[in-house]
Design a protein around this motif. Structure first.
Motif, mmCIF file in Angstrom:
data_model
loop_
_atom_site.group_PDB
_atom_site.id
_atom_site.type_symbol
_atom_site.label_atom_id
_atom_site.label_comp_id
_atom_site.label_asym_id
_atom_site.label_seq_id
_atom_site.Cartn_x
_atom_site.Cartn_y
_atom_site.Cartn_z
ATOM 1 N N ASP A 9 -19.862 -107.842 15.489
ATOM 2 C CA ASP A 9 -21.004 -107.439 16.307
ATOM 3 C C ASP A 9 -22.147 -106.890 15.447
ATOM 4 O O ASP A 9 -21.936 -106.477 14.311
ATOM 5 C CB ASP A 9 -20.589 -106.330 17.281
ATOM 6 N N ASN A 10 -23.311 -106.824 16.075
ATOM 7 C CA ASN A 10 -24.486 -106.073 15.597
ATOM 8 C C ASN A 10 -25.313 -106.797 14.536
ATOM 9 O O ASN A 10 -26.358 -106.299 14.158
ATOM 10 C CB ASN A 10 -24.135 -104.678 15.071
ATOM 11 N N HIS A 60 -25.533 -109.948 22.191
ATOM 12 C CA HIS A 60 -25.161 -108.517 22.166
ATOM 13 C C HIS A 60 -26.404 -107.637 22.331
ATOM 14 O O HIS A 60 -26.592 -106.673 21.601
ATOM 15 C CB HIS A 60 -24.415 -108.222 20.858
ATOM 16 N N HIS A 64 -29.951 -103.170 21.233
ATOM 17 C CA HIS A 64 -28.750 -102.423 20.851
ATOM 18 C C HIS A 64 -29.074 -100.932 20.736
ATOM 19 O O HIS A 64 -28.738 -100.275 19.756
ATOM 20 C CB HIS A 64 -28.204 -102.954 19.515
ATOM 21 N N TYR A 101 -23.725 -103.349 25.024
ATOM 22 C CA TYR A 101 -23.703 -102.261 24.038
ATOM 23 C C TYR A 101 -23.085 -101.049 24.719
ATOM 24 O O TYR A 101 -23.651 -100.522 25.681
ATOM 25 C CB TYR A 101 -25.136 -101.973 23.591
ATOM 26 N N HIS A 161 -17.960 -105.233 12.458
ATOM 27 C CA HIS A 161 -19.425 -105.295 12.394
ATOM 28 C C HIS A 161 -19.862 -105.905 11.072
ATOM 29 O O HIS A 161 -19.520 -105.364 10.016
ATOM 30 C CB HIS A 161 -20.003 -103.887 12.566
HETATM 31 ZN ZN LIG Z 1 -22.642 -103.209 19.056
#
Ligand SMILES: [Zn+2]
Length: 212
Positions: A9-10, A60, A64, A101, A161
């Motif tokens: 993620d991210n 995502h 965020h 998120y 991540h």
């Molecule tokens: Zn995230």
């Protein structure tokens, strides 16, 4: 040992995402990258590479920054979800994967009622998680936490991540430890982490994750 699903993620990150892709390629593991729209706009090349190498690309949020429990208006929902989906464009998985998120891995209030209605109307598939080893906070020690978590969950969906270079230096060691224990890497998601499937709500939405 059992099947394990990995998600990152991210990102994307111009340096860390390619490193993660190299490690996954060497071990022939496929995963999903849940990208942040504003970052994708700046670093599209590594997400294009991930897509070309058979990884799935999910949404995502754009910024965020604020969980839906803390901001629930329609303008915010549209900009967080649809703007990112537009940015993903042709790289999208056909099921239109979306992950909210949560804020430090929190599930409660990761969605709100308006966001759920919006995701249903636009036929999104909402993917949550059941293992957050905290690589974002503990760049050195997350592997032991992750191994402990994975051992206690029938089919773990692990959130990592691809933005912290120091943490991802330990990714290959983590994957090796899992493979030594007989883990089978599975790209699909465990059903108990799917909150919505192509717009259809699942029972998981009744478990306290939807704020008003
Ligand atoms: Zn995230």
């Amino acid at each position: 040992m059992h099947q394990v699903t990995l998600t990152f993620d991210n990102g994307p990150d111009a340096n860390v995402t390619p490193l993660v892709l190299d490690i996954l390629a060497r071990r022939s593991i496929k995963s999903t990258f849940f990208v942040v729209g504003s970052r994708l706009a700046a670093h599209r090349a590594s997400t294009e590479r991930a897509h070309a190498e058979g990884h799935w690309i999910g949404n995502h949020t754009w910024s965020h920054s604020i969980p839906f429990r803390d901001r629930g208006d329609s303008d915010f929902i549209r900009s967080e979800i649809d703007r990112t989906q537009d940015e993903i464009g042709a790289l999208s998985h056909p099921d239109r994967l979306f992950r909210p998120y949560g804020g430090m891995g929190r599930l409660d209030g990761a969605l709100n009622t308006k966001a759920v209605d919006h995701l249903a109307e636009r036929h999104y598939t909402c993917i949550l998680w059941n293992a957050v080893p905290g690589d974002f906070a503990n760049h050195e020690g997350w592997v032991e936490t992750a191994l402990t978590q994975v051992a206690t969950i029938g089919w773990p969906l692990v959130v990592l991540h691809d933005v912290h270079a120091r943490a991802m230096q330990h990714l290959d060691r983590f994957l090796g430890r899992l493979q030594d224990r007989g883990a089978m890497f599975e790209q699909r998601f465990p059903v108990n982490c799917i909150a919505m499937q192509r717009g259809q709500r699942t029972d998981l939405l009744d478990s306290g994750i939807v704020a008003n």
